[in-house]
Write a protein that holds these residues in place. Sequence first.
Motif: not given
Length: 531
Positions: A136-144
């Motif tokens: 996943y892209q770094r921008a989507h890492q918080p939720i993942h």
Amino acid sequence: MNTTATAMPSTGRATTGVLLIAGIVLAALTEAIASTVLSLGRSDIIGDIYATSDEFAWLDIGYTAFKLIGFMTAPWLMSRFYPRHVIIGSTLVMGLACAIAAISARLDLLVALRIVQGFAGGTLLVGGQVAIFRAYQRAHQPIHQALFAMGAVVAPATIAPALQGWLIDSQSWTWIFFSVVPIALAATGLLLIADRPMPIKTRPSPFDWIGFSLIAATLFCFTYVLSQGSRWDWFEEPHILWLSVIGTAALLAFLGQQVLAKGQGMLDFNLFKSSDFSFAFIVSFVAGAALFGSAFLILAFALSVLAFTPTDAGQLLLPSGAFFIGALLLAAFLMQVRRVPPFATVPFGILMIMVAMWMLSGSTSESGADDMMAAILLRGLGLGFLFLSITLIAFSNLNSRNLACGIGLFNTGRQLGGLMGVAGLQTLIDHNVVTNVVVLGTDVTAGGTSVIERLTTTTAMLTVKGMDAAAASRAATSLLGRLVSGQSSVIAFDTAFNAVALLFVAAAPVLVGIKIGFSKYAKVRAARAVA
């Protein structure tokens, strides 16, 4: 037609992504159950396998030491095999080892199986987190990363104890191991279906056998010392002293050997060029001490002082899991949608944990779950804000080459911090119980008015219930001694709760100073690079 054609692949990718995350979270859950199996099932297992306390200790030492070794070895496995294959293999090994452990009562075989479980658990945790970062892209890492933390951090802290307590009271400790098997199979099935494309594996470097031997010796020695030191009064026992010396020497030799390896060893020193990773690595020790130390205190207090059953003790932490998860999701929303920097939630997490421990320090022998629940829920909130923050701080700026090494090292720091926290708290409790018995005992002197009144009242009560006068007198004296011992334990636990709170009082300004220092150093280095 074009809209449909573009929507289908997007939907397929989303479905595959959900399956991947679900598989990784379930794989992490297998480790959560296996890692905490001894916290509530200790007395039952000792009785069934006829082991002494010293023999039983190897079940815990073997698991923890090889889990740490798995953390350090996983990055090399990531370079040689695809992360998804590493996770699947480790999960299957974990399930198989738990299945065999559930039907075995031989101590030597159980120790060997715990070693296998520990190594597989450490490997799958690192592999799972690496897979999420690469998929996943770094921008989507918080939720993942918040979702991953539910299986890797929330489950062992809240869900696993509740499951284990219920299984011990309703079935037996073997069912704890049995419960891992279907979860491992489900995780494997989901991961096999989730064939989400990932970057190709990097060219593997030769395995560093010398470095592996040195770090394995280091981690084994430190695990033994930290987990067993309090039982042997630390350095008063020669073998604890010698293992400490050997572990320290092995660590220094490992660091020296890694410098000479010039990037071909197990440790990538380039990680520490990132001020964010260096700061988060230091915080990981404190966070580990808070997570493992506070969980140890709450469960030990419930079992030994409040005389909770394993089911009640396990369920004591369960409600905080919802608050833990809520804090993770809220922090993920703030960071991913509102673009709040990860460091912003760290002070809130520290403050909540500190206040929660201070609230628990007022517990008494008459306390119940309701009395402790507010503090336990506040602890869950604090841990949620703290753990997601330091995870994102640590890994957001790492590249694909050193990401796996950084994750392995960060998890090693958190686990060692937990061992240090539990060891320190156990020692503090042991010493304070002895001291408190002496101090309280000075007020319980033969011939004292209050003592005579207490013994007379208790003797009369026991006599009314049918005991003869002599037996009632002896029983009254015994009950008074148990009362003094019990009150000594309560005071010792309250002191330990306060110690965790004071840890953050002392650590918070130090961590802020370290962060400021790292930031200034990074600016100076950037200015030199431009010049």
